[in-house]
Scaffold this motif. Structure first.
Motif, short mmCIF file in Angstrom:
data_model
loop_
_atom_site.label_atom_id
_atom_site.label_comp_id
_atom_site.label_asym_id
_atom_site.label_seq_id
_atom_site.Cartn_x
_atom_site.Cartn_y
_atom_site.Cartn_z
N ALA A 101 0.83 -1.20 0.00
CA ALA A 101 0.00 0.00 0.00
C ALA A 101 0.86 1.25 0.00
O ALA A 101 1.92 1.31 0.62
N ASP A 102 0.38 2.25 -0.71
CA ASP A 102 1.03 3.55 -0.81
C ASP A 102 0.44 4.47 0.26
O ASP A 102 -0.78 4.66 0.33
N ALA A 103 1.31 5.03 1.09
CA ALA A 103 0.85 5.92 2.16
C ALA A 103 0.48 7.31 1.64
O ALA A 103 -0.09 8.12 2.38
N ALA A 113 -8.34 1.65 -2.99
CA ALA A 113 -7.69 1.23 -1.75
C ALA A 113 -8.60 0.20 -1.09
O ALA A 113 -9.82 0.38 -1.05
N ARG A 114 -7.99 -0.88 -0.58
CA ARG A 114 -8.80 -1.96 -0.02
C ARG A 114 -8.13 -2.54 1.21
O ARG A 114 -6.92 -2.75 1.24
N ARG A 118 -4.18 -2.67 0.67
CA ARG A 118 -3.65 -2.67 -0.69
C ARG A 118 -4.17 -1.45 -1.45
O ARG A 118 -5.34 -1.07 -1.31
N THR A 119 -3.30 -0.81 -2.25
CA THR A 119 -3.71 0.32 -3.07
C THR A 119 -3.33 0.09 -4.53
O THR A 119 -2.45 -0.72 -4.84
N SER A 158 -0.55 0.52 -14.49
CA SER A 158 -1.22 0.28 -13.21
C SER A 158 -0.15 -0.03 -12.18
O SER A 158 0.64 -0.95 -12.39
N ARG A 159 -0.15 0.70 -11.07
CA ARG A 159 0.90 0.55 -10.07
C ARG A 159 0.34 0.59 -8.66
O ARG A 159 -0.70 1.21 -8.39
N THR A 160 1.08 -0.04 -7.76
CA THR A 160 0.74 0.04 -6.34
C THR A 160 1.04 1.42 -5.79
O THR A 160 0.25 1.99 -5.03
#
Length: 448
Positions: free
Chosen positions: A117-119, A157-158, A174-175, A199-201
Motif C-alpha cells: 500500500a502507498d501511504a 484502496a482496499r 492494498r492500493t 497500473s501501479r501500487t
C-alpha cells in the motif's frame, strides 16, 4: 461507531459458533475506488464507490456452505450465520473440505516488506481528471489520430482481513493507481485503434500521462492499412503485451482444480519437460510492490516462493487445502477467495526466465512470420491443449516488419508451443506476470 474488518471477522466467527457451526472462517473486504474518464478535453464520467463486503463459510461435520452480505448490522450477521448453517446441513458431505490445522498457519510475517500500500493520500478527482486529460491531449498531438475513444484514470484502496476458528487472524491494506488511453487512427472503414496504460501500487511509479498518450497514438497509427497474412506454417512472435497469456494457459493447466478433475492437458506431466530445458517459471508472492503479493493465502497458510517449472521440468501443481487433499498432496498456499465463494487455487506473481536477445533480434532472426500484438476470442481444448485464437499484429519479411496484419487465426498445440518457445529479454518487472516476448516456431496461420 463503524467496526474494523478485524472486529467484524471476529464477530462473524463468534456468531457462527453460537448458531451451531463446528468450524468457520470469515473474510471482510472494505474499500474505496475512484475513476474518472475524459473525452474531448471535458469530464465524461466520474464514479466513486465505498463499500464493505462480509463473507462467512461454516462447517457442520463434513458439510459446508458460504454466505455473503454488505451490511454490518448485528441482525444481518446473525441472519448470515443462521442461513449458512441451514444451507450446510442440506449440503452433501465433502471429505476434502476443512480448515488448516494450527501448525499450518502463518505466523511472524512481515507485511511492510511487501509494500502493498502507498501511504500517499488518495488523489483528488481533479488530479485524476488532469492526468486523463493530459494523456488524451498527448495522443491527439499525433496528426494521424482522428479521436481518442477514452482516457481514464483511477485509484482504489482496499483493506482485507481473514480469520478462522482454528486461531488464524490476519489482514493487510492494498492500493492501486491506474491510467489508460485508447486512440483511434484513420477514418471510416479504415479506422484502427490501440491503447496504452499503466497500473501501479505506488502512485510515484506510474508512467507519465504524456508517455501513455503518445504510445497509444503511435500504436494505433502503426495498425493502419492492415491486411490479411498468407495461410501457411510460420513462426509467430507474441509481443510482451500479450505473451503472458501463453504462460496463463500453462498456469491454468497445472491448477489443482483442473488436475483433480482430470480436465487438464498437463494432468500426467508432473516431472516431465513442459518448457525448453534452460527456462524456469518461478512464483514469488513476496515481491515488493507487485499486485499479487500477499503474506498469507485465503486459508491462512504462509506463502513462499516456489519453482513451478525448473529447467524446463514441471515441479509443482497450484493447490489449496481441498485440491491438495484430493491429490494426496499438501497445499502450496495458493488459496484465493472472495466473500461469496469458498477458496480455490490460483497463482500469484510468476516470472519466466528471460532470454538474452531483444525483441528486435527475434524479429530479425525469425525471417518470415507474424508479430502478434493483440488477440481476440479463444478456443482452447483443456484436455488436449489444442490452441486457436484470432490475432492481429505485423507481418515480418526477411527479418523486417513490412506492414500491419489483421483478421487472421493462429493455431497449434500448447504442449508443442511451450516446449519450443524462445524468450526475448523485454519483460516488465513490475507486473504480476513477468513474461517477455515469446517466439513460437511453426504455427499454423489462416489468412488469405
Amino acid at each position: 461507531m463503524t467496526q474494523s474488518p478485524e472486529a467484524l471477522t471476529s464477530q462473524l466467527l463468534k456468531t457462527a459458533k453460537k448458531a451451531g457451526a463446528d468450524a468457520a472462517d470469515a473474510m471482510v473486504l472494505q474499500g474505496t475506488s475512484l475513476s474518472i474518464e475524459v473525452r474531448a478535453g471535458a469530464l465524461e464520467q466520474a464514479e466513486r464507490s465505498e463499500g464493505i463486503d462480509l463473507g462467512l463459510r461454516v462447517f457442520v461435520g463434513q458439510k459446508s456452505a458460504t454466505v455473503s452480505a454488505s451490511d454490518t448490522r448485528v441482525e444481518t450477521i446473525e441472519e448470515m450465520a443462521a442461513r449458512a448453517i441451514a444451507m450446510a446441513r442440506e449440503a452433501p458431505d465433502d471429505a476434502y473440505a476443512g480448515l488448516a490445522t494450527p501448525e499450518q498457519l502463518a505466523v511472524d510475517y512481515d507485511i511492510s516488506a511487501l509494500q502493498l500500500a502507498d501511504a500517499t493520500p488518495e488523489p483528488s478527482p481533479a488530479s485524476l481528471q488532469d492526468d486523463a486529460a493530459r494523456a488524451e491531449a498527448s495522443a491527439l498531438e499525433n496528426k494521424e489520430i482522428s479521436q481518442v475513444q477514452s482516457a481514464s484514470a483511477g485509484y482504489s484502496a482496499r483493506q482485507v482481513h481473514f480469520a478462522a476458528s482454528n486461531g488464524f487472524s490476519g489482514g493487510y491494506h492494498r492500493t492501486n493507481r491506474g491510467l489508460s488511453c485508447v486512440a483511434i487512427a484513420g477514418t471510416g472503414t479504415g479506422m484502427e485503434r490501440d491503447y496504452d496504460g499503466d497500473s501501479r501500487t505506488f502512485q510515484s511509479d506510474l508512467r507519465s500521462p504524456e508517455e501513455i498518450g503518445q504510445q497509444a497514438a503511435a500504436r494505433a497509427v502503426e495498425r493502419l492499412d492492415a491486411r490479411k497474412p498468407p495461410t501457411g506454417c510460420f513462426d509467430v512472435l507474441f509481443d510482451e503485451r500479450i505473451s503472458a497469456s501463453l504462460i496463463g494457459h500453462l498456469l491454468m493447466a497445472i491448477n489443482g482444480s483442473s488436475v483433480a478433475r482430470g480436465a487438464s492437458w498437463l494432468r500426467d506431466a508432473m516431472g516431465e519437460a513442459v518448457l525448453p530445458d534452460h527456462l524456469s517459471l518461478v512464483e514469488d508472492p513476496h515481491r515488493p510492490r507487485a499486485a499479487s503479493s500477499r503474506p498469507f493465502d485465503a486459508e491462512g497458510l504462509p506463502t513462499k516462493p516456489r519453482n513451478i517449472v525448473e529447467d524446463g521440468v514441471l515441479k509443482s501443481w497450484t493447490l489449496d487445502l481441498a485440491t491438495g487433499r484430493k491429490l494426496s498432496m499438501g497445499s502450496t498456499a495458493n488459496a484465493t477467495r472472495g466473500t461469496s465463494s469458498a477458496p480455490s487455487p490460483a497463482s500469484s506473481n510468476v516470472a519466466l526466465t528471460q532470454g538474452t536477445a531483444s525483441r528486435e533480434d527475434l524479429i530479425r532472426d525469425m525471417g518470415t512470420g507474424l508479430l502478434v500484438t493483440s488477440m481476440i476470442g479463444s478456443t482452447i481444448n483443456p484436455n488436449t491443449g489444442d490452441y486457436s485464437r484470432g490475432a492481429a499484429g505485423f507481418w515480418v519479411e526477411k527479418g523486417e516488419i513490412t506492414g500491419a496484419i489483421n483478421e487472421c487465426t493462429i493455431a497449434g498445440n500448447l504442449r508443442d508451443m511451450l516446449r519450443n518457445l524462445v524468450p526475448a529479454n523485454d519483460a516488465r518487472r513490475h507486473l504480476s506476470r513477468v513474461v517477455p516476448s515469446l517466439l513460437v516456431p511453426g504455427m499454423t496461420l489462416a489468412g488469405n
